[in-house]
Design an enzyme around this catalytic site. Structure first.
Site, short mmCIF file in Angstrom:
data_model
loop_
_atom_site.label_atom_id
_atom_site.label_comp_id
_atom_site.label_asym_id
_atom_site.label_seq_id
_atom_site.Cartn_x
_atom_site.Cartn_y
_atom_site.Cartn_z
N ASP A 123 0.84 -1.20 0.00
CA ASP A 123 0.00 0.00 0.00
C ASP A 123 0.87 1.25 0.00
OD1 ASP A 123 0.88 -0.20 2.58
OD2 ASP A 123 -1.10 -0.09 3.52
N SER A 124 2.21 1.05 -0.02
CA SER A 124 3.12 2.17 -0.28
C SER A 124 2.84 2.74 -1.67
CB SER A 124 4.58 1.74 -0.14
OG SER A 124 4.82 0.56 -0.89
N GLU A 157 -1.56 -5.55 8.54
CA GLU A 157 -0.79 -4.93 9.62
C GLU A 157 -1.48 -5.16 10.96
OE1 GLU A 157 0.04 -0.80 8.82
OE2 GLU A 157 0.94 -1.25 6.88
N GLU A 199 9.02 -4.42 10.64
CA GLU A 199 9.49 -3.13 10.10
C GLU A 199 10.06 -2.27 11.22
OE1 GLU A 199 6.77 -1.18 7.45
OE2 GLU A 199 8.02 0.63 7.32
O1 KIV Z 1 3.56 -1.09 1.65
C1 KIV Z 1 4.74 -1.47 1.67
O2 KIV Z 1 5.54 -1.19 0.77
C2 KIV Z 1 5.17 -2.25 2.82
C3 KIV Z 1 6.64 -2.51 2.97
C4 KIV Z 1 7.33 -1.28 3.43
C5 KIV Z 1 6.93 -3.66 3.86
O3 KIV Z 1 4.37 -2.65 3.62
#
Ligand code: KIV
Length: 282
Positions: free
Chosen positions: A62-63, A133, A200
């Protein structure tokens, strides 16, 4: 010029094993002590490059909310957005396991809603697994999704979807209370049937301890080298994004500078009428 068949065989010989990475393959890698390499991707073209390079896991993170859409957190991205990104990645990713983040607001409410979000991702994108998460607070949802046959990866430590609760992106679990909670959450996720956990931005020794304690693979980002594998955001490690420089980020390239060089050369060529030349027209 070799025949098409020979060319195909040559290109296969030049690449790593084409065996599809499954959750079982990851488990075997942990047992053998073989490190797992994971990167994010959000589109077909980059996913194809990662697949051709031999990556083990692609995370449709979700980044994407930051990197693709330009938001300042991961909160705004929607389930439909994630399905769009994930299905583009799945069309390219033949060998790696494709894991997709369940976005904020699609699983925290109750386990029924969580299951229907996970089903939509699996059905509409063709991905292999979902990531969520949290620990004890989402465990019912994790169990319900797994009982429907959908592999789940946990994510503990810094959990960006809770940024407004914590207020900062500093290192997590630095005191004993938080560290204990994280250890308990990791055990819970393993017991619930998760096939792996992301840790993380937590102290390296704590990450090492959790990695020894649980039997499932633990992948770190800013969690040191004692874990079973590493993940980074592709655009950060390639130097496309430049405004994010945490200690754990190793930049393998300065792609922003390289792309700007090419774009500026193109602008110069267009304005000077050098492009297109005689050979570049019909
Ligand atoms: O959304 C993402 O890219 C992540 C990574 C940073 C582990 O959750």
């Amino acid at each position: 010029m070799p025949s098409k068949l020979i060319q195909e065989e040559m290109s296969t010989a030049n690449t790593v094993s084409k065996t599809k990475v499954t959750t079982h393959v990851l488990q075997e890698m942990k047992l053998k002590g073989e490190k797992i390499a994971m990167l994010t991707a959000y589109d077909f073209s980059f996913a194809k490059i990662l697949d051709d390079s031999g990556i083990d896991i692609i995370l449709v993170g979700d980044s994407a909310s930051n990197v693709m859409a330009g938001f300042d957190s991961t909160l705004p991205i929607t389930l439909n957005d994630m399905i769009y990104h994930a299905s583009s990645v799945v069309r390219a990713a033949k060998r790696p396991l494709v894991v997709v983040d369940l976005p904020f607001g699609t699983y925290q409410g109750n386990s029924k809603e969580a299951l229907s979000s996970a089903i939509r991702i699996m059905k509409e994108s063709g991905a292999n697994a979902v990531k969520m998460e949290g620990g004890s607070e989402i465990i019912e949802s994790v169990k319900r999704i797994i009982s429907a046959g959908i592999p789940v990866m946990g994510h503990l430590g810094l959990t960006p979807q809770s940024i407004h609760k914590f207020g900062t992106y500093v290192v997590r679990a630095t005191n004993e209370e938080e560290a204990d909670q994280l250890r308990r959450d990791a055990d819970l996720l393993e017991e619930a049937g998760c096939f792996g956990i992301i840790l993380e931005k937590i102290p390296a020794d704590l990450a090492g301890e959790v990695t020894e304690e649980v039997k499932i693979p633990v992948i770190g980002i800013g969690a040191g080298g004692q874990v079973d594998g590493q993940v980074l955001v592709l655009h950060d490690m390639l130097g496309i994004t430049q405004d994010f420089s945490p200690r754990f980020l190793r930049r393998y390239h300065n792609l922003k500078e390289e792309i700007m060089g090419s774009v500026q050369a193109y602008i110069t060529d267009v304005k000077s009428k050098d492009f297109p030349n005689e050979r570049e027209q019909y």
